[in-house]
Write a protein that holds these residues in place. Structure first.
Motif, PDB file in Angstrom:
ATOM      1  N   GLY A 196       0.919  -1.290  -0.046  1.00 29.40           N
ATOM      2  CA  GLY A 196       0.140  -0.024   0.017  1.00 29.40           C
ATOM      3  C   GLY A 196       0.829   1.340   0.012  1.00 29.40           C
ATOM      4  N   TRP A 197       1.907   0.959  -0.236  1.00 27.85           N
ATOM      5  CA  TRP A 197       3.074   2.336  -0.095  1.00 27.85           C
ATOM      6  C   TRP A 197       2.664   3.468  -0.927  1.00 27.85           C
ATOM      7  CZ3 TRP A 197       6.269   3.569   3.563  1.00 27.85           C
ATOM      8  CH2 TRP A 197       7.172   4.560   3.268  1.00 27.85           C
ATOM      9  N   ASP A 198       2.299   3.235  -2.465  1.00 23.42           N
ATOM     10  CA  ASP A 198       1.975   4.333  -3.137  1.00 23.42           C
ATOM     11  C   ASP A 198       0.699   4.820  -2.847  1.00 23.42           C
ATOM     12  OD1 ASP A 198       4.355   3.579  -4.398  1.00 23.42           O
ATOM     13  OD2 ASP A 198       3.386   2.865  -6.209  1.00 23.42           O
ATOM     14  N   GLU A 199      -0.090   4.210  -2.043  1.00 18.51           N
ATOM     15  CA  GLU A 199      -1.532   4.833  -1.723  1.00 18.51           C
ATOM     16  C   GLU A 199      -1.326   5.837  -0.592  1.00 18.51           C
ATOM     17  OE1 GLU A 199      -1.703   1.328  -2.169  1.00 18.51           O
ATOM     18  OE2 GLU A 199      -1.671   2.129  -4.315  1.00 18.51           O
ATOM     19  N   ILE A 200      -0.268   5.872   0.112  1.00 24.71           N
ATOM     20  CA  ILE A 200      -0.015   6.725   1.323  1.00 24.71           C
ATOM     21  C   ILE A 200       0.233   8.017   0.936  1.00 24.71           C
ATOM     22  CG2 ILE A 200       1.362   7.072   3.464  1.00 24.71           C
ATOM     23  CD1 ILE A 200       1.626   3.953   3.585  1.00 24.71           C
ATOM     24  N   PRO A 201      -0.331   9.003   0.989  1.00 20.77           N
ATOM     25  CA  PRO A 201       0.044  10.475   0.680  1.00 20.77           C
ATOM     26  C   PRO A 201       1.380  10.865   1.152  1.00 20.77           C
ATOM     27  CG  PRO A 201      -2.269  10.382   1.437  1.00 20.77           C
ATOM     28  CD  PRO A 201      -1.667   8.982   1.686  1.00 20.77           C
ATOM     29  N   GLY A 202       2.192  11.218   0.250  1.00 23.96           N
ATOM     30  CA  GLY A 202       3.658  11.575   0.542  1.00 23.96           C
ATOM     31  C   GLY A 202       4.795  10.715   0.877  1.00 23.96           C
ATOM     32  N   ALA A 203       4.435   9.442   0.786  1.00 24.67           N
ATOM     33  CA  ALA A 203       5.327   8.124   1.172  1.00 24.67           C
ATOM     34  C   ALA A 203       6.384   8.185  -0.116  1.00 24.67           C
ATOM     35  CB  ALA A 203       4.448   6.974   1.486  1.00 24.67           C
ATOM     36  N   ARG A 204       5.804   7.840  -1.049  1.00 25.14           N
ATOM     37  CA  ARG A 204       6.716   7.565  -2.081  1.00 25.14           C
ATOM     38  C   ARG A 204       7.655   8.531  -2.598  1.00 25.14           C
ATOM     39  NH1 ARG A 204       6.265   3.668  -6.481  1.00 25.14           N
ATOM     40  NH2 ARG A 204       8.244   3.651  -7.582  1.00 25.14           N
ATOM     41  N   GLY A 205       8.801   8.602  -2.764  1.00 28.97           N
ATOM     42  CA  GLY A 205       9.646   9.504  -3.445  1.00 28.97           C
ATOM     43  C   GLY A 205      10.998   9.769  -2.657  1.00 28.97           C
ATOM     44  N   CYS A 206      11.284   8.948  -1.675  1.00 28.41           N
ATOM     45  CA  CYS A 206      12.356   9.304  -0.781  1.00 28.41           C
ATOM     46  C   CYS A 206      13.839   9.438  -1.935  1.00 28.41           C
ATOM     47  CB  CYS A 206      12.611   8.124   0.329  1.00 28.41           C
ATOM     48  SG  CYS A 206      11.031   8.398   1.265  1.00 28.41           S
ATOM     49  N   THR A 207      13.815   8.322  -2.748  1.00 26.49           N
ATOM     50  CA  THR A 207      15.068   8.157  -3.469  1.00 26.49           C
ATOM     51  C   THR A 207      15.048   9.411  -4.439  1.00 26.49           C
ATOM     52  OG1 THR A 207      15.228   6.065  -3.131  1.00 26.49           O
ATOM     53  CG2 THR A 207      16.292   6.706  -5.056  1.00 26.49           C
ATOM     54  N   PRO A 208      14.039   9.762  -5.253  1.00 25.59           N
ATOM     55  CA  PRO A 208      14.213  11.082  -5.992  1.00 25.59           C
ATOM     56  C   PRO A 208      14.460  12.209  -5.215  1.00 25.59           C
ATOM     57  CG  PRO A 208      12.312   9.626  -6.738  1.00 25.59           C
ATOM     58  CD  PRO A 208      12.749   8.979  -5.458  1.00 25.59           C
ATOM     59  N   GLN A 209      13.976  12.404  -3.889  1.00 29.45           N
ATOM     60  CA  GLN A 209      14.421  13.546  -3.009  1.00 29.45           C
ATOM     61  C   GLN A 209      15.755  13.434  -2.898  1.00 29.45           C
ATOM     62  OE1 GLN A 209      12.337  13.711   0.622  1.00 29.45           O
ATOM     63  NE2 GLN A 209      12.615  16.069   0.589  1.00 29.45           N
ATOM     64  N   ALA A 210      16.198  12.402  -2.410  1.00 26.49           N
ATOM     65  CA  ALA A 210      17.729  12.345  -2.014  1.00 26.49           C
ATOM     66  C   ALA A 210      18.590  12.837  -3.168  1.00 26.49           C
ATOM     67  CB  ALA A 210      18.018  11.108  -1.297  1.00 26.49           C
ATOM     68  N   CYS A 211      18.312  12.101  -4.446  1.00 22.21           N
ATOM     69  CA  CYS A 211      19.069  12.362  -5.675  1.00 22.21           C
ATOM     70  C   CYS A 211      18.792  14.061  -5.920  1.00 22.21           C
ATOM     71  CB  CYS A 211      18.535  11.711  -6.676  1.00 22.21           C
ATOM     72  SG  CYS A 211      19.076   9.933  -6.430  1.00 22.21           S
ATOM     73  N   ALA A 212      17.809  14.555  -5.745  1.00 23.35           N
ATOM     74  CA  ALA A 212      17.726  15.873  -6.199  1.00 23.35           C
ATOM     75  C   ALA A 212      18.420  16.687  -5.201  1.00 23.35           C
ATOM     76  CB  ALA A 212      16.179  16.547  -6.041  1.00 23.35           C
ATOM     77  N   PHE A 213      18.636  16.514  -3.849  1.00 26.83           N
ATOM     78  CA  PHE A 213      19.492  17.142  -3.047  1.00 26.83           C
ATOM     79  C   PHE A 213      20.923  16.810  -3.263  1.00 26.83           C
ATOM     80  CE2 PHE A 213      15.864  17.559   0.225  1.00 26.83           C
ATOM     81  CZ  PHE A 213      16.060  18.988   0.474  1.00 26.83           C
ATOM     82  N   ARG A 214      21.079  15.901  -3.757  1.00 33.12           N
ATOM     83  CA  ARG A 214      22.713  15.518  -4.190  1.00 33.12           C
ATOM     84  C   ARG A 214      22.814  16.377  -5.335  1.00 33.12           C
ATOM     85  NH1 ARG A 214      22.231  10.366  -7.643  1.00 33.12           N
ATOM     86  NH2 ARG A 214      21.522  12.090  -9.150  1.00 33.12           N
TER      87      ARG A 214
END
Length: 190
Positions: free
Chosen positions: A72-90
């Motif tokens: 159900g990870w993709d159904e939790i608002p705001g849960a998905r996207g940690c890797t894209p966020q970390a790469c953007a900060f990189r």
């Protein structure tokens, strides 16, 4: 079960998180003296890191290629996207550094998982491990439960002179957060 899950890609149609007010109390709060294990090889004290300008990205969990996220990870608002966020900060790290900000990432994941993610993603900034949610307890940060674990809700704090100066919450889409933080720092120089 191993699938073709790719944590670097944000799928279309993710639910957008709404601001539930869970971070409204944070501006002006003192960053606590809390030393957490880090991918830098030694604990990092958050209060010391926040003495100047600190960008602290709190996130639920980084995924691993080929491993399914919690059910159900993709159904939790705001849960998905940690890797894209970390790469953007990189990718924004040189600009954040130029703006005088120290960058740290933090999740409730064990240090071994943080070390794997930092190496695989080539992160130039340390990740902190807080499986006991000590920072959440100290600052009353929002959390949620998934896969039988309590995790941080995604938010990014900018602290200056030991106090929270700006809160990005909710963060969506997560891959744009680093650019938003850099833009805020340019508009609000130390």
């Amino acid at each position: 079960m191993v699938t073709s899950h790719d944590p670097t890609v944000l799928p279309p149609g993710l639910p957008v998180p709404v601001d539930d007010g869970a971070a409204d109390h944070l501006p002006g709060e003192a960053v606590p003296a809390l030393a957490l294990p880090s991918t830098a090889g030694e604990p990092i004290d958050l209060a010391a890191a926040a003495a100047d300008t600190l960008v602290l990205s709190c996130y639920p969990r980084t995924g691993r290629p080929g491993e399914d996220p919690p059910s159900g990870w993709d159904e939790i608002p705001g849960a998905r996207g940690c890797t894209p966020q970390a790469c953007a900060f990189r990718d924004q790290h040189p600009e954040l550094d130029r703006l005088g900000a120290r960058m740290l990432g933090l999740s409730a994941q064990p240090l071994e998982e943080q070390l794997e993610a930092a190496e695989r993603l080539g992160l130039p900034y340390p990740l902190l491990s807080d499986p006991g949610l000590a920072l959440a307890g100290a600052l009353r940060l929002p959390t949620f439960e998934a896969g039988g674990r309590r995790l941080y809700r995604r938010l990014t704090l900018v602290a200056r002179a030991g106090r929270v100066a700006k809160v990005f919450y909710p963060v969506f889409p997560p891959d744009r957060n680093a650019a938003e933080v850099a833009a805020w720092l340019r508009r609000h120089p130390a």
